[in-house]
Design a protein around this motif. Structure first.
Motif, PDB file in Angstrom:
ATOM      1  N   LEU A   1      -3.233   3.956  -8.111  1.00  0.00           N
ATOM      2  CA  LEU A   1      -2.800   2.644  -8.589  1.00  0.00           C
ATOM      3  C   LEU A   1      -2.011   1.945  -7.498  1.00  0.00           C
ATOM      4  O   LEU A   1      -0.929   2.395  -7.128  1.00  0.00           O
ATOM      5  CB  LEU A   1      -1.928   2.792  -9.840  1.00  0.00           C
ATOM      6  CG  LEU A   1      -2.620   3.367 -11.067  1.00  0.00           C
ATOM      7  CD1 LEU A   1      -1.593   3.839 -12.085  1.00  0.00           C
ATOM      8  CD2 LEU A   1      -3.548   2.346 -11.677  1.00  0.00           C
TER       9      LEU A   1
ATOM     10  N   SER B   1      -1.924  -2.463  -9.919  1.00  0.00           N
ATOM     11  CA  SER B   1      -1.546  -2.601 -11.324  1.00  0.00           C
ATOM     12  C   SER B   1      -0.725  -1.388 -11.738  1.00  0.00           C
ATOM     13  O   SER B   1      -0.655  -0.398 -11.018  1.00  0.00           O
ATOM     14  CB  SER B   1      -2.781  -2.742 -12.220  1.00  0.00           C
ATOM     15  OG  SER B   1      -3.549  -1.561 -12.203  1.00  0.00           O
ATOM     16  N   ARG B   2      -0.154  -1.500 -12.900  1.00  0.00           N
ATOM     17  CA  ARG B   2       0.620  -0.397 -13.442  1.00  0.00           C
ATOM     18  C   ARG B   2      -0.269   0.433 -14.358  1.00  0.00           C
ATOM     19  O   ARG B   2      -1.334  -0.004 -14.784  1.00  0.00           O
ATOM     20  CB  ARG B   2       1.826  -0.949 -14.202  1.00  0.00           C
ATOM     21  CG  ARG B   2       2.765  -1.728 -13.281  1.00  0.00           C
ATOM     22  CD  ARG B   2       3.966  -2.324 -14.006  1.00  0.00           C
ATOM     23  NE  ARG B   2       4.669  -1.312 -14.777  1.00  0.00           N
ATOM     24  CZ  ARG B   2       5.129  -1.507 -16.006  1.00  0.00           C
ATOM     25  NH1 ARG B   2       4.984  -2.671 -16.595  1.00  0.00           N
ATOM     26  NH2 ARG B   2       5.751  -0.544 -16.659  1.00  0.00           N
TER      27      ARG B   2
ATOM     28  N   GLU C   1       0.060   1.080 -17.448  1.00  0.00           N
ATOM     29  CA  GLU C   1      -0.150   0.405 -18.727  1.00  0.00           C
ATOM     30  C   GLU C   1      -1.299  -0.603 -18.673  1.00  0.00           C
ATOM     31  O   GLU C   1      -1.912  -0.890 -19.700  1.00  0.00           O
ATOM     32  CB  GLU C   1       1.129  -0.301 -19.183  1.00  0.00           C
ATOM     33  CG  GLU C   1       2.249   0.635 -19.568  1.00  0.00           C
ATOM     34  CD  GLU C   1       3.047   1.140 -18.371  1.00  0.00           C
ATOM     35  OE1 GLU C   1       3.950   1.958 -18.572  1.00  0.00           O
ATOM     36  OE2 GLU C   1       2.765   0.731 -17.225  1.00  0.00           O
ATOM     37  N   GLN C   2      -1.589  -1.127 -17.501  1.00  0.00           N
ATOM     38  CA  GLN C   2      -2.698  -2.068 -17.354  1.00  0.00           C
ATOM     39  C   GLN C   2      -4.022  -1.339 -17.144  1.00  0.00           C
ATOM     40  O   GLN C   2      -5.058  -1.760 -17.656  1.00  0.00           O
ATOM     41  CB  GLN C   2      -2.437  -3.007 -16.183  1.00  0.00           C
ATOM     42  CG  GLN C   2      -1.237  -3.899 -16.393  1.00  0.00           C
ATOM     43  CD  GLN C   2      -0.763  -4.538 -15.104  1.00  0.00           C
ATOM     44  OE1 GLN C   2      -0.573  -3.844 -14.101  1.00  0.00           O
ATOM     45  NE2 GLN C   2      -0.591  -5.846 -15.120  1.00  0.00           N
TER      46      GLN C   2
ATOM     47  N   ARG D   1       7.692   9.096 -21.950  1.00  0.00           N
ATOM     48  CA  ARG D   1       6.500   8.399 -21.447  1.00  0.00           C
ATOM     49  C   ARG D   1       5.385   8.448 -22.480  1.00  0.00           C
ATOM     50  O   ARG D   1       4.685   7.469 -22.711  1.00  0.00           O
ATOM     51  CB  ARG D   1       6.060   9.021 -20.120  1.00  0.00           C
ATOM     52  CG  ARG D   1       4.862   8.348 -19.523  1.00  0.00           C
ATOM     53  CD  ARG D   1       5.128   6.873 -19.303  1.00  0.00           C
ATOM     54  NE  ARG D   1       4.467   6.448 -18.092  1.00  0.00           N
ATOM     55  CZ  ARG D   1       4.278   5.194 -17.797  1.00  0.00           C
ATOM     56  NH1 ARG D   1       4.703   4.241 -18.588  1.00  0.00           N
ATOM     57  NH2 ARG D   1       3.684   4.865 -16.688  1.00  0.00           N
TER      58      ARG D   1
ATOM     59  N   ASP E   1       1.573  10.079 -14.331  1.00  0.00           N
ATOM     60  CA  ASP E   1       2.960  10.213 -13.881  1.00  0.00           C
ATOM     61  C   ASP E   1       3.286  11.584 -13.307  1.00  0.00           C
ATOM     62  O   ASP E   1       4.383  12.094 -13.491  1.00  0.00           O
ATOM     63  CB  ASP E   1       3.933   9.903 -15.020  1.00  0.00           C
ATOM     64  CG  ASP E   1       3.924   8.449 -15.415  1.00  0.00           C
ATOM     65  OD1 ASP E   1       3.464   7.619 -14.612  1.00  0.00           O
ATOM     66  OD2 ASP E   1       4.376   8.134 -16.529  1.00  0.00           O
TER      67      ASP E   1
ATOM     68  N   ASP F   1       0.788   6.421  -9.316  1.00  0.00           N
ATOM     69  CA  ASP F   1       1.368   5.195  -8.798  1.00  0.00           C
ATOM     70  C   ASP F   1       1.517   5.290  -7.282  1.00  0.00           C
ATOM     71  O   ASP F   1       2.251   6.141  -6.781  1.00  0.00           O
ATOM     72  CB  ASP F   1       2.726   4.964  -9.465  1.00  0.00           C
ATOM     73  CG  ASP F   1       3.386   3.661  -9.070  1.00  0.00           C
ATOM     74  OD1 ASP F   1       3.002   3.048  -8.047  1.00  0.00           O
ATOM     75  OD2 ASP F   1       4.308   3.242  -9.792  1.00  0.00           O
TER      76      ASP F   1
ATOM     77  N   HIS G   1       3.132   3.525  -5.366  1.00  0.00           N
ATOM     78  CA  HIS G   1       4.459   3.112  -4.897  1.00  0.00           C
ATOM     79  C   HIS G   1       5.523   4.162  -5.226  1.00  0.00           C
ATOM     80  O   HIS G   1       6.702   3.921  -5.008  1.00  0.00           O
ATOM     81  CB  HIS G   1       4.833   1.761  -5.513  1.00  0.00           C
ATOM     82  CG  HIS G   1       3.812   0.700  -5.245  1.00  0.00           C
ATOM     83  ND1 HIS G   1       3.613   0.142  -3.997  1.00  0.00           N
ATOM     84  CD2 HIS G   1       2.899   0.126  -6.062  1.00  0.00           C
ATOM     85  CE1 HIS G   1       2.630  -0.736  -4.066  1.00  0.00           C
ATOM     86  NE2 HIS G   1       2.178  -0.767  -5.298  1.00  0.00           N
ATOM     87  N   ASP G   2       5.087   5.297  -5.755  1.00  0.00           N
ATOM     88  CA  ASP G   2       6.000   6.376  -6.134  1.00  0.00           C
ATOM     89  C   ASP G   2       5.704   7.587  -5.256  1.00  0.00           C
ATOM     90  O   ASP G   2       4.673   8.243  -5.409  1.00  0.00           O
ATOM     91  CB  ASP G   2       5.797   6.708  -7.617  1.00  0.00           C
ATOM     92  CG  ASP G   2       6.731   7.781  -8.137  1.00  0.00           C
ATOM     93  OD1 ASP G   2       6.913   8.815  -7.453  1.00  0.00           O
ATOM     94  OD2 ASP G   2       7.268   7.594  -9.240  1.00  0.00           O
TER      95      ASP G   2
END
Length: 150
Positions: free
Chosen positions: A9, A12-13, A15-16, A41, A93, A111, A113-114
């Protein structure tokens, strides 16, 4: 051998992206388990899947309920949860399964970005490849579409 997809990802996140992927799985007639890394979560996704879009409905429940075996989509934190006899396991996650044997497909959504999720995904790529699963890596374009990169 299980087909294992890694979805990176970047635009988008979760959830999207997750609801569309769940809809596609159900359209194929597959039952799904979504493994989350925490109860918080799981509960947040449970709430989100009821309201993510006004014109759609994703039949689902969580492992907190006693009707897990009836759910087309079952949300859990349990790495071994298979109450609904799923064909597909989504891991979100940084969640890690006990095994991916006997699934048609497994999908890691992480993600970009994580840093911790990136490291977990890299480690799981090595584990799943060494286990003999067919692994592929998908990344989002700026428009949010998925492109196979490896």
């Amino acid at each position: 051998m299980t087909e294992v997809l890694f979805y990176h990802l970047t635009e988008s996140r979760l959830e999207q992206a997750l609801p569309d992927l769940l809809e596609k799985s159900l359209a194929r007639g597959w039952r799904v388990v979504v493994q989350c890394s925490s109860a918080e979560r799981r509960d947040a996704l449970d709430n989100h899947l009821w309201i993510y879009r006004e014109d759609s409905f994703l039949p689902h429940g969580s492992d907190v309920e006693s009707s897990g075996e009836l759910q087309p989509i079952l949300l859990t934190v349990d790495a071994a949860q298979r109450a609904n006899a799923p064909h597909v396991r989504f891991l979100v996650d940084g969640a890690v399964p006990d095994t991916l044997t006997d699934y048609v497909r497994a999908v890691y959504l992480f993600d970009g970005h994580d840093g911790e999720q990136l490291e977990t995904a890299r480690a799981r790529w090595k584990v799943e490849k060494a286990a003999g699963h067919a692994v592929t890596y998908w990344q989002q374009t700026e428009e949010g579409r998925w492109v196979k990169k490896a």
